[in-house]
Write a protein that holds these residues in place. Structure first.
Motif, PDB file in Angstrom:
ATOM      1  N   VAL A  13       1.045  -1.224  -0.016  1.00 32.35           N
ATOM      2  CA  VAL A  13       0.199  -0.025   0.078  1.00 32.35           C
ATOM      3  C   VAL A  13       0.795   1.128  -0.117  1.00 32.35           C
ATOM      4  O   VAL A  13       1.781   1.164   0.835  1.00 32.35           O
ATOM      5  CB  VAL A  13      -0.725  -0.160   1.088  1.00 32.35           C
ATOM      6  N   VAL A  14       0.635   2.047  -1.009  1.00 32.87           N
ATOM      7  CA  VAL A  14       1.409   3.273  -1.024  1.00 32.87           C
ATOM      8  C   VAL A  14       0.222   4.317  -0.979  1.00 32.87           C
ATOM      9  O   VAL A  14      -0.487   4.741  -1.830  1.00 32.87           O
ATOM     10  CB  VAL A  14       2.256   3.433  -2.165  1.00 32.87           C
ATOM     11  N   ASP A  15       0.708   5.397  -0.190  1.00 28.21           N
ATOM     12  CA  ASP A  15      -0.100   6.724  -0.083  1.00 28.21           C
ATOM     13  C   ASP A  15       0.537   7.865  -0.396  1.00 28.21           C
ATOM     14  O   ASP A  15       1.991   8.072  -0.339  1.00 28.21           O
ATOM     15  CB  ASP A  15      -0.467   7.023   1.319  1.00 28.21           C
ATOM     16  N   ALA A  16       0.011   8.754  -1.432  1.00 30.85           N
ATOM     17  CA  ALA A  16       0.781   9.747  -1.943  1.00 30.85           C
ATOM     18  C   ALA A  16       0.093  11.204  -1.540  1.00 30.85           C
ATOM     19  O   ALA A  16       0.288  12.148  -2.142  1.00 30.85           O
ATOM     20  CB  ALA A  16       1.093   9.670  -3.428  1.00 30.85           C
ATOM     21  N   LYS A  17      -0.662  11.169  -0.815  1.00 33.67           N
ATOM     22  CA  LYS A  17      -0.935  12.382  -0.226  1.00 33.67           C
ATOM     23  C   LYS A  17      -0.350  13.234   0.992  1.00 33.67           C
ATOM     24  O   LYS A  17      -0.642  12.974   2.281  1.00 33.67           O
ATOM     25  CB  LYS A  17      -2.594  12.266   0.247  1.00 33.67           C
ATOM     26  N   VAL A  18       0.459  14.124   0.386  1.00 32.16           N
ATOM     27  CA  VAL A  18       1.308  14.811   1.402  1.00 32.16           C
ATOM     28  C   VAL A  18       1.160  16.229   1.309  1.00 32.16           C
ATOM     29  O   VAL A  18       1.151  16.781   0.254  1.00 32.16           O
ATOM     30  CB  VAL A  18       3.010  14.291   0.945  1.00 32.16           C
ATOM     31  N   PRO A  19       1.150  16.768   2.422  1.00 31.20           N
ATOM     32  CA  PRO A  19       0.726  18.339   2.454  1.00 31.20           C
ATOM     33  C   PRO A  19       1.905  19.075   2.141  1.00 31.20           C
ATOM     34  O   PRO A  19       3.059  18.879   2.577  1.00 31.20           O
ATOM     35  CB  PRO A  19       0.545  18.330   4.120  1.00 31.20           C
ATOM     36  N   PHE A  20       1.935  19.946   1.259  1.00 33.87           N
ATOM     37  CA  PHE A  20       2.919  20.734   0.586  1.00 33.87           C
ATOM     38  C   PHE A  20       2.761  22.245   1.117  1.00 33.87           C
ATOM     39  O   PHE A  20       3.546  23.025   0.614  1.00 33.87           O
ATOM     40  CB  PHE A  20       3.359  20.472  -0.834  1.00 33.87           C
TER      41      PHE A  20
END
Length: 186
Positions: A13-20
């Protein structure tokens, strides 16, 4: 965001929602102190996201998957900035079963995991082969015992047959010849 399927039916499982937002604020701010505050906020946002991701425990929802989730950070500078502001962030993420990965490290991570699973599968196969070999050896021992008994019985049968043939030739046939040699019908 992403489910990576690997050989053997395994998945990551890979999550790609990172706050920038805070990182972008730091990049646009020319004041060094304000930039530092934005980067600390960026690290705090990333830590919060790690905690939220860990609380979801994706590894319990997908099987088979390792007991971690990968948090994909789409650029090394984003992660470097967060780690500079929060030097314990990486350890914190590991402790929460979240692996931080950038484009540089994600493919290497996935290949390492795939290789490890292949090795695990090979080890399981080797253990099965070992068990089957032991079972086969045991069964061959039993069949060998039966063959020994059969050989002994066949040997006794051959001896009995030879004794019978010998007796037939030395006793019965001799008497039958003598009987045949008598001229009873003339």
């Amino acid at each position: 965001d992403l489910l990576v399927y690997l050989a053997g039916g395994k998945q990551i499982v890979v999550d790609a929602k990172v706050p920038f937002a805070a990182y972008l604020d730091a990049a646009q701010d020319e004041d060094p102190e304000a930039r530092e505050r934005h980067l600390v906020r960026h690290a705090r946002h990333l830590r919060t996201h790690v905690n939220q991701l860990a609380d979801k425990q994706y590894w319990e929802s997908f099987d088979p998957t390792p007991e971690f989730v990968v948090l994909f950070v789409p650029g090394d500078p984003f992660l470097d900035a967060a780690l500079t502001a929060d030097s314990e962030l990486l350890e914190h993420a590991f402790a929460r079963n979240v692996i931080l990965a950038t484009p540089t490290t994600l493919i290497a991570l996935l290949r390492t995991i795939a290789h490890t699973w292949r090795q695990e599968a090979l080890s399981e196969d080797a253990a099965k082969i070992h068990q089957l070999g032991r079972e086969l050896y045991s069964r061959l021992g039993i069949v060998g015992g039966h063959l020994d008994k059969l050989g002994n019985q066949l040997g006794k049968a051959v001896d009995s047959f030879n004794s019978t043939v010998s007796s037939m030739e030395t006793r019965v046939t001799v008497t039958a010849r003598k009987l045949n040699d008598l001229d009873l019908y003339e």
